[in-house]
Design a protein around this motif. Structure first.
Motif, PDB file in Angstrom:
ATOM      1  N   GLN A  58      -0.503  -4.314   6.475  1.00 38.35           N
ATOM      2  CA  GLN A  58       0.886  -4.989   6.011  1.00 38.35           C
ATOM      3  C   GLN A  58       1.763  -4.106   5.323  1.00 38.35           C
ATOM      4  OE1 GLN A  58       0.150  -7.583   2.812  1.00 38.35           O
ATOM      5  NE2 GLN A  58       2.029  -8.552   2.959  1.00 38.35           N
ATOM      6  N   LEU A  59       1.334  -3.048   4.708  1.00 39.43           N
ATOM      7  CA  LEU A  59       2.310  -2.136   3.987  1.00 39.43           C
ATOM      8  C   LEU A  59       2.864  -1.257   5.283  1.00 39.43           C
ATOM      9  CD1 LEU A  59       0.065  -0.936   1.100  1.00 39.43           C
ATOM     10  CD2 LEU A  59       2.524  -1.748   0.866  1.00 39.43           C
ATOM     11  N   ILE A  60       2.374  -0.645   6.070  1.00 36.55           N
ATOM     12  CA  ILE A  60       2.719   0.226   7.142  1.00 36.55           C
ATOM     13  C   ILE A  60       3.586  -0.758   7.948  1.00 36.55           C
ATOM     14  CG2 ILE A  60       2.134   1.377   9.391  1.00 36.55           C
ATOM     15  CD1 ILE A  60      -0.206   2.358   7.833  1.00 36.55           C
ATOM     16  N   ARG A  61       3.490  -1.976   8.254  1.00 31.64           N
ATOM     17  CA  ARG A  61       4.630  -2.839   9.024  1.00 31.64           C
ATOM     18  C   ARG A  61       5.806  -2.890   8.311  1.00 31.64           C
ATOM     19  NH1 ARG A  61       0.247  -6.357  10.211  1.00 31.64           N
ATOM     20  NH2 ARG A  61       0.818  -7.751   8.263  1.00 31.64           N
ATOM     21  N   LEU A  62       5.605  -3.215   6.898  1.00 28.44           N
ATOM     22  CA  LEU A  62       6.961  -3.165   6.055  1.00 28.44           C
ATOM     23  C   LEU A  62       7.533  -1.612   6.140  1.00 28.44           C
ATOM     24  CD1 LEU A  62       5.788  -5.191   3.104  1.00 28.44           C
ATOM     25  CD2 LEU A  62       7.566  -5.764   4.475  1.00 28.44           C
ATOM     26  N   PRO A  85      -2.361  11.082   7.552  1.00 25.56           N
ATOM     27  CA  PRO A  85      -3.532  10.626   8.073  1.00 25.56           C
ATOM     28  C   PRO A  85      -3.679   9.005   7.710  1.00 25.56           C
ATOM     29  CG  PRO A  85      -4.051  12.703   7.223  1.00 25.56           C
ATOM     30  CD  PRO A  85      -2.376  12.419   6.721  1.00 25.56           C
ATOM     31  N   LEU A  86      -3.208   8.513   6.525  1.00 23.58           N
ATOM     32  CA  LEU A  86      -3.381   7.495   6.214  1.00 23.58           C
ATOM     33  C   LEU A  86      -2.451   6.177   6.898  1.00 23.58           C
ATOM     34  CD1 LEU A  86      -4.907   5.650   4.042  1.00 23.58           C
ATOM     35  CD2 LEU A  86      -3.027   5.938   2.515  1.00 23.58           C
ATOM     36  N   ILE A 139     -10.683   1.420   1.228  1.00 22.02           N
ATOM     37  CA  ILE A 139      -9.242   1.151   1.868  1.00 22.02           C
ATOM     38  C   ILE A 139      -9.434  -0.219   2.576  1.00 22.02           C
ATOM     39  CG2 ILE A 139      -7.591   1.955   3.689  1.00 22.02           C
ATOM     40  CD1 ILE A 139      -8.632   4.771   3.209  1.00 22.02           C
ATOM     41  N   ASP A 140      -8.629  -1.033   2.150  1.00 25.47           N
ATOM     42  CA  ASP A 140      -8.260  -2.669   2.604  1.00 25.47           C
ATOM     43  C   ASP A 140      -7.506  -2.366   3.841  1.00 25.47           C
ATOM     44  OD1 ASP A 140      -7.353  -5.031   3.140  1.00 25.47           O
ATOM     45  OD2 ASP A 140      -8.187  -5.823   1.173  1.00 25.47           O
ATOM     46  N   MET A 141      -7.967  -2.519   4.999  1.00 22.61           N
ATOM     47  CA  MET A 141      -7.247  -2.418   6.298  1.00 22.61           C
ATOM     48  C   MET A 141      -6.206  -3.584   6.202  1.00 22.61           C
ATOM     49  SD  MET A 141      -8.045   0.390   7.557  1.00 22.61           S
ATOM     50  CE  MET A 141      -7.003   0.058   8.894  1.00 22.61           C
ATOM     51  N   GLY A 142      -6.287  -4.652   5.702  1.00 24.34           N
ATOM     52  CA  GLY A 142      -5.362  -5.651   5.758  1.00 24.34           C
ATOM     53  C   GLY A 142      -4.128  -5.242   5.059  1.00 24.34           C
ATOM     54  N   ALA A 181      -4.305   3.428  10.522  1.00 22.83           N
ATOM     55  CA  ALA A 181      -3.721   1.830  10.651  1.00 22.83           C
ATOM     56  C   ALA A 181      -3.091   1.785  12.089  1.00 22.83           C
ATOM     57  CB  ALA A 181      -2.793   1.220   9.665  1.00 22.83           C
ATOM     58  N   LEU A 182      -2.363   2.712  12.563  1.00 27.40           N
ATOM     59  CA  LEU A 182      -1.587   2.580  13.871  1.00 27.40           C
ATOM     60  C   LEU A 182      -2.297   2.941  15.232  1.00 27.40           C
ATOM     61  CD1 LEU A 182       1.681   4.633  12.718  1.00 27.40           C
ATOM     62  CD2 LEU A 182       1.460   2.175  12.856  1.00 27.40           C
ATOM     63  N   SER A 183      -2.210   1.690  15.951  1.00 27.74           N
ATOM     64  CA  SER A 183      -3.007   1.942  17.186  1.00 27.74           C
ATOM     65  C   SER A 183      -2.785   3.018  18.114  1.00 27.74           C
ATOM     66  CB  SER A 183      -2.938   0.792  17.933  1.00 27.74           C
ATOM     67  OG  SER A 183      -1.588   0.222  18.471  1.00 27.74           O
ATOM     68  N   HIS A 184      -3.456   3.803  18.907  1.00 24.13           N
ATOM     69  CA  HIS A 184      -3.301   4.896  19.873  1.00 24.13           C
ATOM     70  C   HIS A 184      -2.955   6.325  19.139  1.00 24.13           C
ATOM     71  CE1 HIS A 184      -3.478   1.555  22.674  1.00 24.13           C
ATOM     72  NE2 HIS A 184      -2.226   1.119  22.240  1.00 24.13           N
ATOM     73  N   THR A 185      -2.882   6.259  17.853  1.00 22.61           N
ATOM     74  CA  THR A 185      -3.004   7.821  17.260  1.00 22.61           C
ATOM     75  C   THR A 185      -4.413   8.308  17.627  1.00 22.61           C
ATOM     76  OG1 THR A 185      -3.596   6.910  15.077  1.00 22.61           O
ATOM     77  CG2 THR A 185      -1.199   7.063  15.512  1.00 22.61           C
ATOM     78  N   ARG A 186      -4.381   9.616  17.607  1.00 23.65           N
ATOM     79  CA  ARG A 186      -5.665  10.395  17.635  1.00 23.65           C
ATOM     80  C   ARG A 186      -6.725   9.999  16.726  1.00 23.65           C
ATOM     81  NH1 ARG A 186      -3.292  16.499  18.847  1.00 23.65           N
ATOM     82  NH2 ARG A 186      -2.157  15.981  20.812  1.00 23.65           N
TER      83      ARG A 186
END
Length: 289
Positions: free
Chosen positions: A104-108, A176-177, A97-100, A181-186
């Motif tokens: 980017q995808l989750i921001r979009l 879960p995916l 999994i490429d975190m970059g 990437a999102l900060s502060h999730t469990r």
């Protein structure tokens, strides 16, 4: 043999793990049945072209096969059974999994209001099974075709990986995916603790230390850790140590006492007892394989 399986077979020229022209993409091939046994799955996407894998995790049992892929959002010790033969070897595309790309995808998707609801409150395990719909199968087939050519792999590989991540994020059970990437999730907090454990498994690690690292109370941390990994922090650390010990015994041919110290055991006798209980063979027998 399906077209996807045929493309994987052409990339898997030998038994075991085969590298491809794109870093972070490998193809696994095995031509023998593998009985249920412990192993450690890394974070990544596992797509089966042929054969079947069965995973035993705590009280859960699930398969991944040509119709269902496995997405591991955190590294987890599991027990696995492999269904394969010489006539029908198991073929698995293994993708890091490429975190970059994921960020980017989750921001979009956030900009387009496509994030799952209640993401921060919902329970999240460290994996999910992805049903291979037509979009995913088409993407995987095009990726495998590109991997046949070093030039096409370099030009098209990364964009196709981004498309695959997008297709997975579009599934209804992909929380879960997102949470990874999102900060502060469990899940993202537990992932931070797991990264620390994988760097420091050879040292003494306390639950209170891990909880403090991710700004959680020890009780909340223990509960969330088990939700994500299906193990307590102490059980998880023990499994990581024993899996690493098996690697050291088989690949570096170290002595049992040296391996015990390397993975954090003060007593070689205790290490040998726990190793045999976990793998159903002694460290010495494992080293001779």
């Amino acid at each position: 043999m399906s077209h996807i399986a045929s493309l994987m077979m052409s990339l898997a020229t030998k038994e075991g793990v085969n590298d491809t022209a794109v870093e972070g993409i490998k193809v696994f091939r095995s031509s023998a049945y593998g009985s249920r046994g412990p192993m450690c799955y890394s974070q990544g996407i596992l797509i089966v072209g042929q054969g079947k894998k069965r995973v035993y995790l705590d009280d859960k049992v699930f398969d991944y096969d040509p119709q269902n892929s496995l997405v591991m959002t955190v590294p987890m010790p599991v027990e696995c059974e492999t269904f394969a033969s010489v006539e029908e070897p198991v073929l698995v595309l293994m993708i890091d999994i490429d975190m970059g790309q994921l960020n980017q995808l989750i921001r979009l998707m956030d900009e387009h209001h496509k994030l799952p609801k209640n993401l921060h409150e919902s329970r999240q395990s460290g994996y999910f099974v992805a049903v291979n719909n037509e979009d995913i199968e088409c993407c995987v087939e095009r990726l495998l075709l590109a991997l046949q050519s070093p030039l096409e792999a370099q030009v098209l590989g990364k964009p196709m990986l981004q498309e695959l991540l997008y297709r997975l994020l579009s599934l209804p059970n992909a929380a879960p995916l997102y949470a990874l990437a999102l900060s502060h999730t469990r899940l993202s907090r537990i992932d931070k603790a797991l990264s620390f454990l994988h760097r420091n498994y050879g040292h003494s690690v306390e639950v209170e230390q891990l909880a403090s690292l991710v700004n959680m109370s020890p009780s909340a941390f223990h509960r969330c850790f088990k939700e994500v990994t299906a193990s307590s922090p102490i059980q998880y650390l023990k499994k990581i140590r024993l899996n690493k010990a098996r690697e050291l015994l088989q690949e570096q041919k170290l002595k049992v006492k040296e391996v015990a110290i390397e993975v954090g055991y003060e007593s070689a006798a205790q290490f040998s007892r726990e190793f045999k209980r976990y793998f159903n063979q002694s460290p010495g027998e494992c080293a001779r394989l």
